[in-house]
Design a protein around this motif. Structure first.
Motif, PDB file in Angstrom:
ATOM      1  N   THR A 137       0.847  -1.185   0.000  1.00  0.00           N
ATOM      2  CA  THR A 137       0.000   0.000   0.000  1.00  0.00           C
ATOM      3  C   THR A 137       0.890   1.245   0.000  1.00  0.00           C
ATOM      4  OG1 THR A 137      -1.711  -1.159   1.254  1.00  0.00           O
ATOM      5  CG2 THR A 137      -1.831   1.237   1.213  1.00  0.00           C
ATOM      6  N   TYR A 138       0.481   2.239  -0.761  1.00  0.00           N
ATOM      7  CA  TYR A 138       1.263   3.463  -0.895  1.00  0.00           C
ATOM      8  C   TYR A 138       0.352   4.668  -0.703  1.00  0.00           C
ATOM      9  CZ  TYR A 138       4.040   0.025  -3.497  1.00  0.00           C
ATOM     10  OH  TYR A 138       4.720  -1.106  -3.886  1.00  0.00           O
ATOM     11  N   VAL A 139       0.949   5.752  -0.237  1.00  0.00           N
ATOM     12  CA  VAL A 139       0.271   7.038  -0.241  1.00  0.00           C
ATOM     13  C   VAL A 139       1.107   7.991  -1.080  1.00  0.00           C
ATOM     14  CG1 VAL A 139      -0.466   9.027   1.112  1.00  0.00           C
ATOM     15  CG2 VAL A 139      -0.868   6.725   1.986  1.00  0.00           C
ATOM     16  N   VAL A 141       1.642  11.781  -2.101  1.00  0.00           N
ATOM     17  CA  VAL A 141       1.341  13.099  -1.558  1.00  0.00           C
ATOM     18  C   VAL A 141       1.734  14.162  -2.573  1.00  0.00           C
ATOM     19  CG1 VAL A 141       1.775  14.735   0.314  1.00  0.00           C
ATOM     20  CG2 VAL A 141       1.691  12.269   0.796  1.00  0.00           C
ATOM     21  N   HIS A 146      -3.846  13.857  -1.364  1.00  0.00           N
ATOM     22  CA  HIS A 146      -3.285  12.561  -0.993  1.00  0.00           C
ATOM     23  C   HIS A 146      -4.049  11.453  -1.719  1.00  0.00           C
ATOM     24  CE1 HIS A 146      -1.458  13.993   3.098  1.00  0.00           C
ATOM     25  NE2 HIS A 146      -1.290  14.889   2.126  1.00  0.00           N
ATOM     26  N   ALA A 148      -4.289   7.200  -2.149  1.00  0.00           N
ATOM     27  CA  ALA A 148      -3.929   5.869  -1.647  1.00  0.00           C
ATOM     28  C   ALA A 148      -3.931   4.885  -2.813  1.00  0.00           C
ATOM     29  CB  ALA A 148      -4.906   5.419  -0.573  1.00  0.00           C
ATOM     30  N   ARG A 160      -8.811   8.535  -3.485  1.00  0.00           N
ATOM     31  CA  ARG A 160      -8.353   9.786  -2.861  1.00  0.00           C
ATOM     32  C   ARG A 160      -8.421   9.636  -1.346  1.00  0.00           C
ATOM     33  NH1 ARG A 160      -9.505  13.157  -6.592  1.00  0.00           N
ATOM     34  NH2 ARG A 160      -7.460  14.083  -6.939  1.00  0.00           N
ATOM     35  N   ASP A 162      -5.911   8.965   2.540  1.00  0.00           N
ATOM     36  CA  ASP A 162      -4.727   8.347   3.142  1.00  0.00           C
ATOM     37  C   ASP A 162      -4.968   6.883   3.430  1.00  0.00           C
ATOM     38  OD1 ASP A 162      -2.649  10.445   3.499  1.00  0.00           O
ATOM     39  OD2 ASP A 162      -4.214  11.445   4.659  1.00  0.00           O
ATOM     40  N   SER A 163      -3.881   6.184   3.728  1.00  0.00           N
ATOM     41  CA  SER A 163      -3.947   4.802   4.185  1.00  0.00           C
ATOM     42  C   SER A 163      -3.362   4.761   5.589  1.00  0.00           C
ATOM     43  CB  SER A 163      -3.143   3.890   3.260  1.00  0.00           C
ATOM     44  OG  SER A 163      -3.118   2.568   3.755  1.00  0.00           O
ATOM     45  N   PRO A 166       0.773   2.687   5.392  1.00  0.00           N
ATOM     46  CA  PRO A 166       1.323   2.402   4.069  1.00  0.00           C
ATOM     47  C   PRO A 166       2.730   1.823   4.148  1.00  0.00           C
ATOM     48  CG  PRO A 166       1.491   4.741   4.539  1.00  0.00           C
ATOM     49  CD  PRO A 166       0.703   4.124   5.669  1.00  0.00           C
ATOM     50  N   THR A 169       5.379   6.113   1.634  1.00  0.00           N
ATOM     51  CA  THR A 169       4.731   7.382   1.324  1.00  0.00           C
ATOM     52  C   THR A 169       5.639   8.149   0.375  1.00  0.00           C
ATOM     53  OG1 THR A 169       3.592   7.492   3.461  1.00  0.00           O
ATOM     54  CG2 THR A 169       3.861   9.560   2.258  1.00  0.00           C
TER      55      THR A 169
END
Length: 221
Positions: A137-139, A141, A146, A148, A160, A162-163, A166, A169
């Motif tokens: 999992t990635y965010v 920025v 932000h 996800a 759209r 955050d996670s 993650p 990031t």
């Protein structure tokens, strides 16, 4: 429909172009694929469109049942635009149109690009086979925006927000991210120049980028 121009053709594709074929219309749809936006947010994603033209396109898309306007409750009390369920059905159309366009030898890769356009490109270029056993999992920025991104079981999910936890990031801007996504620049170079910063597993970011092999452009006519 607000737009009175028509191809006067019973073909369903011709009718679809009556609905979304005006200049900027599909790009307005693109900017709404990940969720509702205020008028000012749409302007930020489409900086070359004038406010009057954007107003006109939104009105036409509303009249056609593709977009709806909704007023948020307190404390925001602002209006947002969002796709209807029928409007959301245009997502695979835009994904496939993007795949087709990426093979053009004439595309200007130095031109500006919005965050939503980048996410549509990720959806279009994702290669499930290249992702292998990646489960991460990635965010992403981009200033206040932000995104996800989740890769699991050969599937890519983008949303759209955050996670919670993650693997990495990635903080950057659309132009710098587009450079590594299109393989114009390596992640190592971008990290060294600080155009991109990564918090977390850099190797997981490298694996994410490997999920998007570049399509070969057609031969120049």
């Amino acid at each position: 429909m607000a737009n009175t121009r028509t191809y006067s053709d019973a073909c369903a594709a011709a009718h679809a172009l009556d609905l979304v074929g005006e200049r900027w219309a599909l790009l307005v749809v693109r900017e709404l694929l990940l969720g509702p936006k205020r008028f000012s947010d749409l302007r930020n994603g489409l900086p070359a469109i004038g406010p009057n033209r954007l107003t006109q396109r939104l009105h036409e898309l509303e009249e056609s049942g593709i977009v709806r306007r909704r007023r948020l409750g307190p404390p925001a009390r602002s209006a947002v635009y969002e796709l209807t369920e029928w409007g959301q059905d245009l997502q695979p159309v835009l994904v496939h149109l993007g795949r087709w366009g990426r093979r053009s030898p004439f595309r200007d890769l130095t031109a500006g690009i919005s965050v939503d356009a980048l996410m549509l490109a990720l959806a279009g270029d994702f290669d499930a086979g290249a992702s292998g056993d990646l489960d991460a999992t990635y965010v992403l920025v981009f200033g206040d925006d932000h995104i996800a991104v989740r890769v699991r079981d050969g599937r890519l999910d983008i949303g759209r927000g955050d996670s919670a936890d993650p693997d990495a990031t990635i903080t950057t801007d659309p132009k710098a991210f587009a450079a590594i996504f299109t393989k114009k620049r390596s992640l190592t170079e971008s990290l060294r120049s600080e155009d991109i910063t990564v918090t977390g597993d850099v190797g997981a970011v490298e694996r994410l980028l490997d999920c998007f092999p570049r399509p070969e452009p057609i031969d120049t006519p």
